[in-house]
Scaffold this motif. Structure first.
Motif, mmCIF file in Angstrom:
data_model
loop_
_atom_site.group_PDB
_atom_site.id
_atom_site.type_symbol
_atom_site.label_atom_id
_atom_site.label_comp_id
_atom_site.label_asym_id
_atom_site.label_seq_id
_atom_site.Cartn_x
_atom_site.Cartn_y
_atom_site.Cartn_z
ATOM 1 N N TYR A 313 0.615 -1.057 -0.546
ATOM 2 C CA TYR A 313 0.066 0.136 -0.497
ATOM 3 C C TYR A 313 1.045 1.127 0.244
ATOM 4 C CZ TYR A 313 -2.418 3.961 2.036
ATOM 5 O OH TYR A 313 -3.146 4.815 2.541
ATOM 6 N N PHE A 314 2.630 1.126 1.095
ATOM 7 C CA PHE A 314 3.011 2.429 0.961
ATOM 8 C C PHE A 314 3.686 2.769 -0.353
ATOM 9 C CE2 PHE A 314 2.575 1.982 5.394
ATOM 10 C CZ PHE A 314 2.431 3.497 5.995
ATOM 11 N N ALA A 315 3.602 1.361 -1.262
ATOM 12 C CA ALA A 315 4.704 1.752 -2.434
ATOM 13 C C ALA A 315 3.659 1.822 -3.704
ATOM 14 C CB ALA A 315 5.202 0.696 -2.666
ATOM 15 N N VAL A 316 2.555 1.989 -3.863
ATOM 16 C CA VAL A 316 1.517 2.323 -4.154
ATOM 17 C C VAL A 316 1.368 3.922 -4.242
ATOM 18 C CG1 VAL A 316 -0.981 1.866 -5.417
ATOM 19 C CG2 VAL A 316 0.645 0.100 -5.081
ATOM 20 N N ARG A 317 0.659 4.304 -2.867
ATOM 21 C CA ARG A 317 0.443 6.296 -1.693
ATOM 22 C C ARG A 317 1.809 6.781 -2.582
ATOM 23 N NH1 ARG A 317 1.630 7.760 2.969
ATOM 24 N NH2 ARG A 317 0.884 9.625 3.695
ATOM 25 N N ILE A 386 6.480 -7.790 -4.988
ATOM 26 C CA ILE A 386 7.790 -6.801 -5.520
ATOM 27 C C ILE A 386 6.694 -5.352 -4.953
ATOM 28 C CG2 ILE A 386 8.518 -6.011 -7.156
ATOM 29 C CD1 ILE A 386 9.491 -9.208 -6.975
ATOM 30 N N LEU A 387 5.880 -5.319 -4.343
ATOM 31 C CA LEU A 387 5.489 -3.793 -4.457
ATOM 32 C C LEU A 387 5.534 -3.829 -2.469
ATOM 33 C CD1 LEU A 387 1.895 -3.737 -5.829
ATOM 34 C CD2 LEU A 387 3.548 -2.327 -6.178
ATOM 35 N N ALA A 388 5.762 -5.344 -2.201
ATOM 36 C CA ALA A 388 6.023 -5.080 -0.536
ATOM 37 C C ALA A 388 7.551 -4.919 -0.487
ATOM 38 C CB ALA A 388 5.120 -5.910 -0.085
ATOM 39 N N GLY A 389 8.074 -5.405 -1.202
ATOM 40 C CA GLY A 389 9.727 -4.894 -1.114
ATOM 41 C C GLY A 389 10.316 -3.354 -1.080
ATOM 42 N N ILE A 390 9.295 -2.645 -2.136
ATOM 43 C CA ILE A 390 9.138 -1.330 -2.866
ATOM 44 C C ILE A 390 8.919 -0.848 -1.432
ATOM 45 C CG2 ILE A 390 8.766 0.563 -4.549
ATOM 46 C CD1 ILE A 390 8.385 -2.297 -6.810
ATOM 47 N N GLY A 391 8.184 -0.969 -0.765
ATOM 48 C CA GLY A 391 7.368 -0.039 -0.423
ATOM 49 C C GLY A 391 7.952 0.428 0.550
ATOM 50 N N ILE A 392 8.702 -0.816 1.941
ATOM 51 C CA ILE A 392 9.436 -0.447 2.920
ATOM 52 C C ILE A 392 10.664 0.671 2.874
ATOM 53 C CG2 ILE A 392 11.349 -2.298 2.287
ATOM 54 C CD1 ILE A 392 10.959 -3.356 5.080
ATOM 55 N N HIS A 393 10.600 0.345 1.420
ATOM 56 C CA HIS A 393 12.295 2.565 1.405
ATOM 57 C C HIS A 393 11.186 3.168 1.731
ATOM 58 C CE1 HIS A 393 12.976 -2.229 -0.862
ATOM 59 N NE2 HIS A 393 14.761 -0.986 -0.323
ATOM 60 N N ASP A 394 10.141 3.077 1.120
ATOM 61 C CA ASP A 394 9.641 4.739 1.492
ATOM 62 C C ASP A 394 7.866 4.760 2.417
ATOM 63 O OD1 ASP A 394 9.677 7.751 1.145
ATOM 64 O OD2 ASP A 394 7.731 7.442 0.280
ATOM 65 N N TRP A 395 8.248 4.529 3.495
ATOM 66 C CA TRP A 395 6.545 4.384 3.822
ATOM 67 C C TRP A 395 7.088 5.309 5.542
ATOM 68 C CZ3 TRP A 395 7.477 3.173 9.657
ATOM 69 C CH2 TRP A 395 8.276 2.131 9.940
ATOM 70 N N GLN A 396 5.424 5.777 5.814
ATOM 71 C CA GLN A 396 5.909 7.160 7.072
ATOM 72 C C GLN A 396 4.344 7.035 7.623
ATOM 73 O OE1 GLN A 396 6.992 11.162 6.455
ATOM 74 N NE2 GLN A 396 8.681 10.041 4.948
#
Length: 769
Positions: A313-317, A386-396
């Motif tokens: 979710y954070f990756a898409v957001r 894949i999106l989950a692995g991306i999202g951990i790079h930019d969540w707040q």
């Protein structure tokens, strides 16, 4: 936030421990058995590798149907190199080991692929664990062909990315090898969906990412990807050619009707499983309350874990809100593609529940050939990971995010309260409401723990790794809980040959309605695994097809996905006939029948009936009836005047105007030997006649009479007959698949080509080159 401190080996240790826990019973000596392992994979592979140990190629399986191709049976995957572990280990243990190896292989592939996309070790670990331990993959583990095929998906993406990024031949060669192995793994549908995913990924990457490099580099990259995929098809061409021949001869040659094809569609309400995998109950505890479909029960659950869903979710957001910044980062460039692929897979998985699938069924090739649209979910699950692995790079977790999570929790609490009140105050079945209550409580607990873990990540590098490890452990615990009850096992003695169940009264035949009732209600209940667990000893001696192959008991039934069409037509003739049934059964070599209908003069009760005289599977006749169509054959077979011991009915496209010998008055038949691929008979007769065999007529069978070629006629609708002359003659029949030679040439040539372009590329880029 900096997350590059996580040691690479930590996620693999966590994965190893998770596999030990989830598959602990396999590691202590038990084996898969529920459903397809017992009814398909183990019988096929045990027989095949027993034949190989005897120095014979397992082209033909004489124990299923009236005989059927074995290597050509795609899901048997005899030509798939990892399955050759059956040579080194007992068959039951080999199946378990191969399944576990493929979980690790899938994990290693997704780690390499996400590294290529620029993920940090933490991002790689999240994608790796959420995919390899997802309920979608865990639930399919014992469906070996599908799980083994999917394990190659991340490797295809990794090699494709290497091809496009570098435009080097070595990656095209690797892509060919990986694609070839995937095509040999045994599930063509999963391979085809993988190819579609790779094709879309290639088009997106070449068009959007390679645009600054110019048209030449784009065309070069696209050509090399196509080269790799073609090499993969070439490597698997032996298997593909044999399977295509079986497909064209099968009852599915004309496609599958829409209703049957889309029976396994992913219903809209099943998307609740994305967040709550046990919302409809669990078959392992007998609480599954959705109407089970053929194969689509609890295993078709696209659950990758609460934390990975939050990260996705954070990756898409993040990409939507900050794409001006994040889109320039290597890690986030692919977000729109994975989001689109997730949506595409979900829409196609819904099958009959959308207006799109009927259009595709009518107008797009392959959409009328593959059953089970819900298998398209593999693209959605992979993309979400894949999106989950991306999202951990930019969540707040800013105040707005916390407020949203609190709103979600409040909403779930409200639903929980309504569900509990409904269960207490109404007559709604608790089997429906109770799993919902448990699922909501579980989701609440997981969300609360996840939010607490994410709220205050440590800023001190000394504690950062511990916190990251804690997140990964949470993901593993979540997915291990979700997978509980998905993998029933039994003692390995289940697959030991049991001589007590051997029969000599001809072939067995199950009426299909009765077979389905016994198989899917008494034993393999799709909603309740416990029935099979409590009755596994009865299952072992039940002689359900194709479990009968384990004990070398011939059955006229066949549980293969592809069956020769003429065999299926004979089965339908038995099912529908109320005239001359005894002779129709005798013509197929059937001596025992399970079902509600007792043939005239047969002995038995309790839905098990035995012929008064054991039927033969090979015999001589001196009467012949030539007809022009299969419908005419059926009319003759159902006539009370027809007896297979006296007359053979021949309908074939070959020229029947050749030599016809005067029929014999006295004749004898000696069976010299009967092997799966080869048989030899000696006939002494004072005139001509026909040798009739209750073996399925199929291309690739050849006959000789004293070394001279002879014609094999299609006899009695589905079987074989050879005309013989007077005298003392020897008839030999052999089966070799018709496309074998061409397939072997293409396979060996493609393997050589893939290895050659890798070697040449390495040599040319080495200092010496």
């Amino acid at each position: 936030m900096q997350r590059r401190n996580l040691p690479v080996w930590v996620p693999f240790i966590i994965l190893f421990l998770a596999v030990m826990i989830i598959f602990g019973r396999l590691l202590t000596g038990e084996v898969f058995y529920w459903g397809r392992p017992a009814l398909q994979f183990f019988p096929w592979r045990q027989f095949a590798f027993d034949e190989l140990r005897l120095g014979r190629l397992p082209f033909w399986n004489p124990y299923s149907g009236g005989g059927t191709p074995l290597i050509a049976n795609y899901q048997s995957a005899i030509l798939y190199p990892p399955n050759w572990l059956h040579f080194a280990f007992p068959n039951g243990q080999a199946m378990s080991l191969i399944a576990l190896v493929h979980i690790v292989w899938a994990a290693a592939g997704i780690w390499l692929f996400t590294q290529t996309l620029g993920f940090t070790p933490m991002g790689c670990a999240v994608s790796m664990l959420s995919f390899s331990l997802s309920t979608y993959l865990m639930g399919q583990t014992s469906s070996f062909a599908f799980a083994n095929t999917i394990a190659w998906l991340p490797w295809l993406f990794w090699a494709t990315t290497g091809v496009i990024d570098t435009r080097q031949l070595r990656f095209a060669g690797l892509l060919g090898i990986f694609a070839g192995f995937q095509l040999l793994a045994g599930h063509l549908q999963a391979s085809w969906y993988s190819y579609i995913g790779i094709g879309l990924y290639t088009l997106w990457y070449v068009i959007f990412i390679l645009r600054p490099f110019g048209r030449g580099e784009q065309l070069s990259a696209f050509f090399l990807v196509v080269l790799g995929m073609v090499l993969g098809a070439g490597i698997a061409s032996t298997q593909l050619i044999l399977t295509l021949e079986l497909l064209f001869q099968s009852h599915r040659a004309g496609g599958v009707d829409f209703e049957t094809l889309t029976a396994e569609s992913f219903a809209p309400w099943e998307f609740l499983k994305v967040l709550a995998p046990k919302v409809f109950g669990v078959p392992g505890s007998g609480t599954y309350n959705l109407q089970p479909k053929d194969d689509s029960y609890f295993i078709v659950t696209p659950y990758i874990g609460v934390l990975p869903i939050i990260f996705a979710y954070f990756a898409v957001r993040g990409w939507i809100k900050k794409r001006g910044v994040l889109a320039r980062l290597e890690t986030f460039q692919s977000v729109p593609f994975w989001l689109a692929l997730t949506i595409l897979g979900a829409i196609l998985a819904m099958g009959k529940y959308t207006f799109i699938y009927p259009i595709l069924y009518d107008h797009v090739p392959t959409f009328d050939g593959f059953r089970g649209p819900e298998r398209w979910l593999v693209l959605s699950v992979f993309s979400l990971c894949i999106l989950a692995g991306i999202g951990i790079h930019d969540w707040q977790l800013n105040p707005q995010s916390r407020q949203r999570f609190r709103g979600v929790i409040a909403f779930l609490v409200g639903i929980l309260a309504v569900a509990v009140m409904t269960m207490l105050l109404t007559d709604v079945e608790q089997q429906v409401v109770q799993p919902l209550v448990i699922a909501i409580i579980s989701l609440l607990i997981l969300l609360i723990v996840a939010i607490n873990l994410l709220t205050r990540p440590p800023t001190n590098p000394a504690y950062l790794v511990r916190w990251q490890v804690l997140l990964l452990i949470f993901i593993v615990v979540d997915l291990s809980w979700a997978a509980s009850g998905l993998i029933p096992t039994v003692p390995r003695s289940f697959y030991e040959r049991d001589l007590s169940v051997s029969r000599t009264q001809g072939r067995l035949f199950w009426y299909e309605d009765y077979l389905e009732q016994v198989r899917n209600q008494r034993y393999f209940d799709l909603a309740d695994y416990r029935r099979a667990e409590d009755r596994w000893a009865d299952i072992r001696t039940s002689l359900l097809p194709n479990l009968n192959v384990v004990d070398r008991v011939p059955s006229f039934n066949n549980f293969d996905a592809l069956q020769p069409a003429i065999h299926r037509r004979y089965v339908e003739l038995i099912e529908q006939s109320d005239r001359n049934l005894d002779n129709i059964l005798k013509g197929a070599g059937i001596g025992e029948v399970y079902g509600p209908l007792r043939p005239d003069n047969w002995i038995g009760d309790n839905r098990q009936f035995v012929a008064p005289v054991a039927p033969q599977t090979v015999w001589l006749v001196r009467g012949v009836n030539f007809v022009e169509t299969d419908d005419e054959v059926e009319d003759v077979l159902q006539s009370p005047a027809w007896n297979p011991a006296h007359t053979v009915v021949i309908q074939d496209e070959v020229d029947l105007t050749g030599q016809t010998y005067p029929f014999y008055h006295e004749a004898s038949l000696e069976v010299i030997y009967e092997r799966p691929n080869e048989r030899r008979y000696r006939i002494q007769a004072d005139g001509g006649g026909y040798l009739v065999m209750a073996t399925t007529w199929y291309p690739g069978w050849t006959a000789t009479i004293d070394g001279q070629a002879a014609t094999i006629y299609r006899a009695n609708l589905a079987f074989q007959a050879v005309e013989f002359p007077a005298g003392d003659v020897t008839i030999t029949l052999e089966y070799t698949p018709t496309g074998l030679e061409v397939g072997l040439i293409l396979t060996l040539g493609s393997i050589f080509g893939a290895v050659a372009i890798i070697a040449v590329d390495l040599f040319l880029t080495s200092p010496l080159g």
